[in-house]
Design an enzyme around this catalytic site. Structure first.
Site, PDB file in Angstrom:
ATOM      1  N   HIS A  98      -3.635  -5.890  13.483  1.00  0.00           N
ATOM      2  CA  HIS A  98      -3.646  -7.342  13.714  1.00  0.00           C
ATOM      3  C   HIS A  98      -4.429  -7.578  15.007  1.00  0.00           C
ATOM      4  O   HIS A  98      -4.404  -6.730  15.904  1.00  0.00           O
ATOM      5  CB  HIS A  98      -2.264  -7.918  13.987  1.00  0.00           C
ATOM      6  CG  HIS A  98      -1.217  -7.696  12.956  1.00  0.00           C
ATOM      7  ND1 HIS A  98      -0.520  -6.520  12.827  1.00  0.00           N
ATOM      8  CD2 HIS A  98      -0.683  -8.540  12.035  1.00  0.00           C
ATOM      9  CE1 HIS A  98       0.380  -6.634  11.859  1.00  0.00           C
ATOM     10  NE2 HIS A  98       0.303  -7.846  11.352  1.00  0.00           N
ATOM     11  N   ASP A 101      -2.461  -6.776  18.068  1.00  0.00           N
ATOM     12  CA  ASP A 101      -2.149  -5.368  18.367  1.00  0.00           C
ATOM     13  C   ASP A 101      -3.200  -4.752  19.269  1.00  0.00           C
ATOM     14  O   ASP A 101      -2.918  -3.813  20.013  1.00  0.00           O
ATOM     15  CB  ASP A 101      -2.139  -4.497  17.096  1.00  0.00           C
ATOM     16  CG  ASP A 101      -1.284  -5.058  15.994  1.00  0.00           C
ATOM     17  OD1 ASP A 101      -0.271  -5.693  16.313  1.00  0.00           O
ATOM     18  OD2 ASP A 101      -1.645  -4.850  14.812  1.00  0.00           O
ATOM     19  N   GLU A 229       0.319 -10.341   1.039  1.00  0.00           N
ATOM     20  CA  GLU A 229       1.458  -9.408   1.086  1.00  0.00           C
ATOM     21  C   GLU A 229       2.760 -10.179   0.917  1.00  0.00           C
ATOM     22  O   GLU A 229       3.209 -10.871   1.827  1.00  0.00           O
ATOM     23  CB  GLU A 229       1.429  -8.669   2.426  1.00  0.00           C
ATOM     24  CG  GLU A 229       2.524  -7.640   2.555  1.00  0.00           C
ATOM     25  CD  GLU A 229       2.426  -6.865   3.875  1.00  0.00           C
ATOM     26  OE1 GLU A 229       1.308  -6.552   4.318  1.00  0.00           O
ATOM     27  OE2 GLU A 229       3.483  -6.590   4.458  1.00  0.00           O
ATOM     28  N   GLU A 265       4.605  -4.067  -0.433  1.00  0.00           N
ATOM     29  CA  GLU A 265       5.332  -3.217   0.525  1.00  0.00           C
ATOM     30  C   GLU A 265       6.702  -2.811  -0.022  1.00  0.00           C
ATOM     31  O   GLU A 265       7.450  -3.658  -0.532  1.00  0.00           O
ATOM     32  CB  GLU A 265       5.490  -3.963   1.851  1.00  0.00           C
ATOM     33  CG  GLU A 265       6.277  -3.181   2.896  1.00  0.00           C
ATOM     34  CD  GLU A 265       6.145  -3.752   4.296  1.00  0.00           C
ATOM     35  OE1 GLU A 265       5.035  -4.239   4.643  1.00  0.00           O
ATOM     36  OE2 GLU A 265       7.131  -3.726   5.041  1.00  0.00           O
ATOM     37  N   HIS A 268       9.690  -4.811   1.372  1.00  0.00           N
ATOM     38  CA  HIS A 268       9.710  -6.207   0.951  1.00  0.00           C
ATOM     39  C   HIS A 268      10.213  -6.319  -0.491  1.00  0.00           C
ATOM     40  O   HIS A 268      10.906  -7.271  -0.848  1.00  0.00           O
ATOM     41  CB  HIS A 268       8.317  -6.819   1.062  1.00  0.00           C
ATOM     42  CG  HIS A 268       7.768  -6.818   2.460  1.00  0.00           C
ATOM     43  ND1 HIS A 268       6.543  -7.345   2.765  1.00  0.00           N
ATOM     44  CD2 HIS A 268       8.279  -6.354   3.624  1.00  0.00           C
ATOM     45  CE1 HIS A 268       6.320  -7.210   4.063  1.00  0.00           C
ATOM     46  NE2 HIS A 268       7.354  -6.596   4.603  1.00  0.00           N
ATOM     47  N   ASP A 293       1.785  -1.134   1.298  1.00  0.00           N
ATOM     48  CA  ASP A 293       2.374  -0.831   2.592  1.00  0.00           C
ATOM     49  C   ASP A 293       3.527   0.104   2.305  1.00  0.00           C
ATOM     50  O   ASP A 293       4.547  -0.287   1.726  1.00  0.00           O
ATOM     51  CB  ASP A 293       2.859  -2.103   3.297  1.00  0.00           C
ATOM     52  CG  ASP A 293       1.770  -2.708   4.170  1.00  0.00           C
ATOM     53  OD1 ASP A 293       0.618  -2.219   4.118  1.00  0.00           O
ATOM     54  OD2 ASP A 293       2.060  -3.667   4.909  1.00  0.00           O
ATOM     55  N   ASP A 304      14.191  -5.869   7.225  1.00  0.00           N
ATOM     56  CA  ASP A 304      13.041  -5.006   6.990  1.00  0.00           C
ATOM     57  C   ASP A 304      13.072  -3.865   8.003  1.00  0.00           C
ATOM     58  O   ASP A 304      12.675  -4.042   9.146  1.00  0.00           O
ATOM     59  CB  ASP A 304      11.797  -5.888   7.197  1.00  0.00           C
ATOM     60  CG  ASP A 304      10.530  -5.281   6.656  1.00  0.00           C
ATOM     61  OD1 ASP A 304      10.598  -4.249   5.986  1.00  0.00           O
ATOM     62  OD2 ASP A 304       9.457  -5.861   6.912  1.00  0.00           O
ATOM     63  N   ASP A 306      11.502  -0.897   7.942  1.00  0.00           N
ATOM     64  CA  ASP A 306      10.203  -0.231   8.163  1.00  0.00           C
ATOM     65  C   ASP A 306      10.325   1.231   8.574  1.00  0.00           C
ATOM     66  O   ASP A 306       9.693   1.662   9.544  1.00  0.00           O
ATOM     67  CB  ASP A 306       9.390  -0.984   9.234  1.00  0.00           C
ATOM     68  CG  ASP A 306       8.839  -2.299   8.722  1.00  0.00           C
ATOM     69  OD1 ASP A 306       8.690  -2.461   7.501  1.00  0.00           O
ATOM     70  OD2 ASP A 306       8.534  -3.175   9.560  1.00  0.00           O
ATOM     71  N   ASP A 336       3.212   1.170   6.947  1.00  0.00           N
ATOM     72  CA  ASP A 336       3.789   0.045   7.682  1.00  0.00           C
ATOM     73  C   ASP A 336       5.202   0.488   8.079  1.00  0.00           C
ATOM     74  O   ASP A 336       6.205  -0.023   7.588  1.00  0.00           O
ATOM     75  CB  ASP A 336       3.803  -1.210   6.814  1.00  0.00           C
ATOM     76  CG  ASP A 336       3.968  -2.464   7.664  1.00  0.00           C
ATOM     77  OD1 ASP A 336       4.324  -2.328   8.845  1.00  0.00           O
ATOM     78  OD2 ASP A 336       3.744  -3.572   7.143  1.00  0.00           O
TER      79      ASP A 336
HETATM   80  C1  XLS Z   1       5.954  -7.509   8.058  1.00  0.00           C
HETATM   81  C2  XLS Z   1       4.727  -7.150   7.396  1.00  0.00           C
HETATM   82  C3  XLS Z   1       3.519  -6.970   8.307  1.00  0.00           C
HETATM   83  C4  XLS Z   1       2.265  -7.025   7.486  1.00  0.00           C
HETATM   84  C5  XLS Z   1       1.023  -7.309   8.261  1.00  0.00           C
HETATM   85  O1  XLS Z   1       7.043  -7.428   7.504  1.00  0.00           O
HETATM   86  O2  XLS Z   1       4.959  -6.003   6.649  1.00  0.00           O
HETATM   87  O3  XLS Z   1       3.612  -5.786   9.044  1.00  0.00           O
HETATM   88  O4  XLS Z   1       2.086  -5.851   6.788  1.00  0.00           O
HETATM   89  O5  XLS Z   1       1.072  -8.532   8.886  1.00  0.00           O
HETATM   90 NI    NI Z   2       3.521  -4.906   5.661  1.00  0.00          NI
HETATM   91 NI    NI Z   3       7.072  -5.531   6.337  1.00  0.00          NI
END
Ligand code: XLS
Ligand code: NI
Ligand code: NI
Length: 433
Positions: A98, A101, A229, A265, A268, A293, A304, A306, A336
């Site tokens: 991003h 980042d 996404e 993802e 998600h 992702d 989430d 991750d 991700d």
């Molecule tokens: C957040 C998202 C983010 C996207 C990119 O939950 O997964 O990381 O992948 O903005």
């Molecule tokens: Ni993501």
């Molecule tokens: Ni995410």
């Protein structure tokens, strides 16, 4: 001196090795279904989790103390140096970022943009002597307080304009770095309470915004894929891009179904009450599966988490859907995924990626073996074999309710149920994992 000093590039040593710093399943050159494993998986490291995330949670502050944390361009360059040091160790072909980042926020939009352009040039130079390419770029339209009520769906047109301008700069950056895709995740495109929200309006705003993105893609000649996404909630209570099915309806409404694909993802999908393979299978069926992702959601948490993937059986079913549709084109496997906040060491960051890459490699190979074996697909096809006849096809194409009625009476039809063989299929899949 590098943050990762003392950690050599990771090599493939095979499943029997006891070396923590080695791949057990990921040999980039291994041929699977006629293609190198590296070209199947197309791994990417996520800049936000691996280099920008400070290890905080709602109850505690940062736990990580990376030497590149700070708000200056010097910090941003040090962060990029560390990123490329990690890329050299992992040897993965891609990264994702991003704007927020990679560059410090400026005092104005113009200053933020200058910072972005400067660091993009710096990263571009680093890419010349590295093998790592850009899988996708994206705009962070959710962290800064200006976005608290949404970006494209904000009630304030100034925020809509600011967000669109930001996406323009991020698409420019992605084009400049040769990105293969551009991603839009609707971080705060949703609502906290319906009491202050005009759903109808916000939908229209989101639709127009996405059309503007596609128009700009064609204007600048960006050859990559635009990806949306989906996510059902978090940070907002309800997000408009809820899941693949919802986004598909949205794309249809705004005439974008031929222009935009999905970045699906794992976490998600779980939050939306689906499995990862459900979302992938549906996206593939609709012709909009673009990229993934890869991560792992805690099945009890409700948010989430991750985490890095660690379940080969789950990952295998995901790659099965991807291989079945012919594999990635511009897409890939973006981690991700972030460390747990107690995993402080450079070694943890390396091990998390190595483990994740190995799990994905093992999963993809299991999926390829299932496809090459063919039993599962043959049984699936046999289940629908009744539709192969001329009559059956005509039935679907031209028949009316009255035609069906007449046919059932005349032939007469009295359907005979057949087994769905679920347990046998599950047992069959286990043979490959
Ligand atoms: C957040 C998202 C983010 C996207 C990119 O939950 O997964 O990381 O992948 O903005
Ligand atoms: Ni993501
Ligand atoms: Ni995410």
């Amino acid at each position: 001196m590098s943050y990762f000093d003392g950690i050599a590039p990771i090599a493939y040593e095979g499943p029997e090795t006891a070396n923590e710093r080695a791949f057990r399943h990921y040999d980039p050159d291994e041929m699977v279904m006629g293609k190198r494993l590296e070209d199947h998986l197309r791994f990417a490291v996520a800049w936000w989790h691996s280099f920008a995330w400070p290890g905080g949670d709602p109850f505690g502050g940062p736990t990580f103390e990376r030497p590149w944390f700070g708000d200056t361009m010097d910090h941003a360059r040090a962060k990029a140096d560390a990123a490329f040091d990690l890329f050299a160790i992992l040897g993965q072909p891609f990264f994702c970022f991003h704007d927020a980042d990679i560059r410090p926020e400026g005092a104005s939009f113009a200053e933020s943009t200058r910072n972005l352009e400067e660091i993009v040039d710096y990263i571009g130079v680093k890419m010349e002597s590295a093998k790592t390419k850009l899988l996708w770029g994206t705009a962070n339209l959710f962290t800064h307080r200006r976005f608290m009520a949404g970006a494209a769906t904000n009630p304030d047109p100034d925020v809509f304009a600011y967000s669109a301008a930001t996406v323009k700069t991020c698409m420019d950056a992605t084009l400049k770095l040769g990105g293969a895709n551009y991603v839009l995740w609707g971080g705060r495109e949703g609502y906290e309470t319906l009491l202050n929200t005009d759903l109808g309006r916000e939908r229209q705003q989101a639709g127009r915004f996405l059309q503007m993105v596609v128009e700009y893609k064609h204007k600048i000649g960006f050859q990559g894929t635009i990806l949306v996404e989906p996510k059902p909630q978090e940070p907002s209570k309800h997000q408009y891009d809820y899941d693949v099915a919802t986004v598909y309806g949205f794309l249809k409404e705004f005439g974008l179904e031929g222009e935009v694909k999905m970045n699906v993802e794992q976490g998600h999908a779980i939050l939306a009450g689906h499995s990862f393979e459900h979302e992938l299978s549906l996206a593939a069926a609709l012709g909009i599966l673009g990229s993934i992702d890869m991560n792992r959601n805690d099945y009890q948490s409700g948010w989430d988490t991750d985490q890095f993937p660690n379940s080969v059986p789950e990952v295998a079913l995901a790659y099965y859907e991807i291989l079945k549709m012919g594999g990635f084109t511009t897409g890939g496997t973006n981690f991700d995924a972030k460390l747990r906040r107690q995993s402080l060491d450079p070694e943890d960051l390396v091990a998390a990626h190595v483990g994740g890459m190995d799990v994905c490699a093992a999963g993809l190979k299991a999926a390829a073996a299932m496809l090459e074996d063919g039993t599962l697909e043959a049984l699936r096809e046999a289940r629908y074999a009744g539709w192969d006849s001329e009559d059956a096809r005509a039935l679907l194409k031209n028949a009316t309710l009255q035609d069906c009625y007449d046919c059932v009476i005349e032939r007469p039809i009295n359907p005979e149920p057949r087994s769905g063989r679920q347990e046998r299929l599950e047992y069959l899949v286990n043979r490959f994992i």
